[in-house]
Design a protein around this motif. Structure first.
Motif, PDB file in Angstrom:
ATOM      1  N   GLU A  67       0.845  -1.195   0.000  1.00  0.00           N
ATOM      2  CA  GLU A  67       0.000   0.000   0.000  1.00  0.00           C
ATOM      3  C   GLU A  67       0.882   1.248   0.000  1.00  0.00           C
ATOM      4  OE1 GLU A  67      -3.435   0.195   0.061  1.00  0.00           O
ATOM      5  OE2 GLU A  67      -3.492  -1.974  -0.203  1.00  0.00           O
ATOM      6  N   LEU A  68       0.782   2.057  -1.043  1.00  0.00           N
ATOM      7  CA  LEU A  68       1.526   3.309  -1.125  1.00  0.00           C
ATOM      8  C   LEU A  68       0.547   4.462  -1.184  1.00  0.00           C
ATOM      9  CD1 LEU A  68       4.219   2.371  -3.803  1.00  0.00           C
ATOM     10  CD2 LEU A  68       4.572   2.644  -1.350  1.00  0.00           C
ATOM     11  N   ARG A  69       0.939   5.620  -0.657  1.00  0.00           N
ATOM     12  CA  ARG A  69       0.096   6.813  -0.716  1.00  0.00           C
ATOM     13  C   ARG A  69       0.953   8.031  -1.057  1.00  0.00           C
ATOM     14  NH1 ARG A  69       1.196   5.573   4.352  1.00  0.00           N
ATOM     15  NH2 ARG A  69       1.843   7.228   5.762  1.00  0.00           N
ATOM     16  N   VAL A  70       0.350   9.013  -1.686  1.00  0.00           N
ATOM     17  CA  VAL A  70       1.051  10.229  -2.092  1.00  0.00           C
ATOM     18  C   VAL A  70       1.644  10.907  -0.861  1.00  0.00           C
ATOM     19  CG1 VAL A  70       0.768  12.515  -3.122  1.00  0.00           C
ATOM     20  CG2 VAL A  70      -0.421  10.551  -4.097  1.00  0.00           C
ATOM     21  N   GLY A  71       2.882  11.333  -0.975  1.00  0.00           N
ATOM     22  CA  GLY A  71       3.559  12.015   0.122  1.00  0.00           C
ATOM     23  C   GLY A  71       4.276  11.081   1.080  1.00  0.00           C
ATOM     24  N   GLN A  72       4.127   9.801   0.898  1.00  0.00           N
ATOM     25  CA  GLN A  72       4.785   8.826   1.781  1.00  0.00           C
ATOM     26  C   GLN A  72       6.292   8.878   1.547  1.00  0.00           C
ATOM     27  OE1 GLN A  72       3.426   4.825   1.015  1.00  0.00           O
ATOM     28  NE2 GLN A  72       3.918   4.162   3.077  1.00  0.00           N
ATOM     29  N   HIS A  73       7.058   8.850   2.644  1.00  0.00           N
ATOM     30  CA  HIS A  73       8.520   8.868   2.589  1.00  0.00           C
ATOM     31  C   HIS A  73       9.041   7.591   3.218  1.00  0.00           C
ATOM     32  CE1 HIS A  73       8.898  13.095   1.377  1.00  0.00           C
ATOM     33  NE2 HIS A  73       7.794  13.261   2.075  1.00  0.00           N
ATOM     34  N   LEU A  74       9.860   6.873   2.459  1.00  0.00           N
ATOM     35  CA  LEU A  74      10.410   5.600   2.915  1.00  0.00           C
ATOM     36  C   LEU A  74      11.927   5.657   2.822  1.00  0.00           C
ATOM     37  CD1 LEU A  74       8.006   3.491   0.727  1.00  0.00           C
ATOM     38  CD2 LEU A  74       7.793   3.773   3.184  1.00  0.00           C
ATOM     39  N   ARG A  75      12.586   4.914   3.672  1.00  0.00           N
ATOM     40  CA  ARG A  75      14.047   4.815   3.622  1.00  0.00           C
ATOM     41  C   ARG A  75      14.427   3.348   3.657  1.00  0.00           C
ATOM     42  NH1 ARG A  75      17.256   8.682   7.161  1.00  0.00           N
ATOM     43  NH2 ARG A  75      17.081   9.887   5.258  1.00  0.00           N
ATOM     44  N   PHE A  76      15.237   2.946   2.691  1.00  0.00           N
ATOM     45  CA  PHE A  76      15.728   1.579   2.634  1.00  0.00           C
ATOM     46  C   PHE A  76      17.211   1.613   2.969  1.00  0.00           C
ATOM     47  CE2 PHE A  76      17.036  -2.438   0.865  1.00  0.00           C
ATOM     48  CZ  PHE A  76      15.970  -3.259   1.198  1.00  0.00           C
ATOM     49  N   GLN A  77      17.564   1.080   4.133  1.00  0.00           N
ATOM     50  CA  GLN A  77      18.948   1.056   4.600  1.00  0.00           C
ATOM     51  C   GLN A  77      19.705  -0.066   3.912  1.00  0.00           C
ATOM     52  OE1 GLN A  77      18.683   4.234   6.612  1.00  0.00           O
ATOM     53  NE2 GLN A  77      20.499   3.099   7.138  1.00  0.00           N
ATOM     54  N   MET A  78      20.948   0.212   3.553  1.00  0.00           N
ATOM     55  CA  MET A  78      21.815  -0.815   2.998  1.00  0.00           C
ATOM     56  C   MET A  78      23.244  -0.497   3.387  1.00  0.00           C
ATOM     57  SD  MET A  78      21.733   0.061  -1.001  1.00  0.00           S
ATOM     58  CE  MET A  78      21.971   1.717  -1.553  1.00  0.00           C
ATOM     59  N   ALA A  79      24.107  -1.451   3.174  1.00  0.00           N
ATOM     60  CA  ALA A  79      25.514  -1.246   3.499  1.00  0.00           C
ATOM     61  C   ALA A  79      26.056  -0.085   2.675  1.00  0.00           C
ATOM     62  CB  ALA A  79      26.306  -2.519   3.218  1.00  0.00           C
ATOM     63  N   GLY A  80      26.643   0.888   3.334  1.00  0.00           N
ATOM     64  CA  GLY A  80      27.255   2.002   2.635  1.00  0.00           C
ATOM     65  C   GLY A  80      26.336   3.164   2.344  1.00  0.00           C
ATOM     66  N   GLY A  81      25.088   3.118   2.753  1.00  0.00           N
ATOM     67  CA  GLY A  81      24.201   4.243   2.516  1.00  0.00           C
ATOM     68  C   GLY A  81      22.742   3.856   2.609  1.00  0.00           C
ATOM     69  N   CYS A  82      21.889   4.648   1.956  1.00  0.00           N
ATOM     70  CA  CYS A  82      20.458   4.357   1.968  1.00  0.00           C
ATOM     71  C   CYS A  82      19.816   4.954   0.725  1.00  0.00           C
ATOM     72  CB  CYS A  82      19.806   4.903   3.224  1.00  0.00           C
ATOM     73  SG  CYS A  82      19.850   6.682   3.362  1.00  0.00           S
ATOM     74  N   ILE A  83      18.633   4.455   0.418  1.00  0.00           N
ATOM     75  CA  ILE A  83      17.819   5.025  -0.648  1.00  0.00           C
ATOM     76  C   ILE A  83      16.575   5.605  -0.003  1.00  0.00           C
ATOM     77  CG2 ILE A  83      16.378   4.528  -2.650  1.00  0.00           C
ATOM     78  CD1 ILE A  83      18.412   2.599  -3.610  1.00  0.00           C
ATOM     79  N   ASP A  84      16.374   6.906  -0.209  1.00  0.00           N
ATOM     80  CA  ASP A  84      15.173   7.581   0.260  1.00  0.00           C
ATOM     81  C   ASP A  84      14.177   7.601  -0.882  1.00  0.00           C
ATOM     82  OD1 ASP A  84      16.081   8.240   2.877  1.00  0.00           O
ATOM     83  OD2 ASP A  84      17.322   9.812   1.998  1.00  0.00           O
ATOM     84  N   ILE A  85      12.951   7.167  -0.593  1.00  0.00           N
ATOM     85  CA  ILE A  85      11.912   7.045  -1.618  1.00  0.00           C
ATOM     86  C   ILE A  85      10.741   7.929  -1.220  1.00  0.00           C
ATOM     87  CG2 ILE A  85      10.333   5.470  -2.793  1.00  0.00           C
ATOM     88  CD1 ILE A  85      12.318   3.192  -1.890  1.00  0.00           C
TER      89      ILE A  85
END
Length: 127
Positions: free
Chosen positions: A13-31
C-alpha cells in the motif's frame, strides 16, 4: 526486472507524500511517493551514501506502470525527461541510449538493495 525489484522492496500500500528509507551497506535510498493512480505510481528515489562508498549522491524519478508491470526512469537528477534515443552528436552530449543506461543503473541500485539491504522504514517527515 526493475518493476519486480521495486515490488519486493516497497510495501503493498503506497500513498502520495509517503517517505520511505531503505537502509543498505554504505548508505540508503530515500523514496518519496509523488503520485498514485490506479495504473501508475511515480517515485522519487535519492541515493545517499557515506563518503567512502562507490556511488555518489544521485536522484532518479521512476514511474511504475502496474498494468504492464514495467518501471522506467523518467528523469535523473534534473526534472527534464529523457528521450528514448538521441541523435549523436547533440548539443547536450547525451549518449544515444541515455535512457536505457539509466534504467540499467536503477537495476543496479535495486539489486544492491535486495542483496545488501537491511530494512525499510517509513519516515515521519520528508527527507
Amino acid at each position: 526486472m526493475n518493476y519486480l525489484r521495486l515490488q519486493k522492496i516497497l510495501p503493498s500500500e503506497l500513498r502520495v507524500g509517503q517517505h520511505l528509507r531503505f537502509q543498505m551497506a554504505g548508505g540508503c535510498i530515500d523514496i518519496e511517493v509523488l503520485e498514485c493512480a490506479p495504473y501508475t505510481t511515480m517515485l522519487d528515489l535519492r541515493l545517499s551514501r557515506n563518503p567512502h562508498a562507490e556511488w555518489a549522491i544521485t536522484r532518479l524519478q521512476v514511474r511504475m506502470y502496474h498494468d504492464a508491470e514495467v518501471a522506467e526512469v523518467l528523469a535523473g537528477g534534473k526534472p527534464t525527461p529523457f528521450r528514448a534515443r538521441y541523435h549523436y552528436p547533440n548539443s547536450r552530449m547525451h549518449h544515444r541510449d541515455e535512457k536505457a543506461q539509466l534504467n540499467r543503473y536503477l537495476g543496479e541500485w535495486l539489486s544492491r538493495c535486495l542483496s545488501h539491504g537491511h530494512q525499510l522504514t517509513e519516515l515521519a517527515m520528508p527527507v
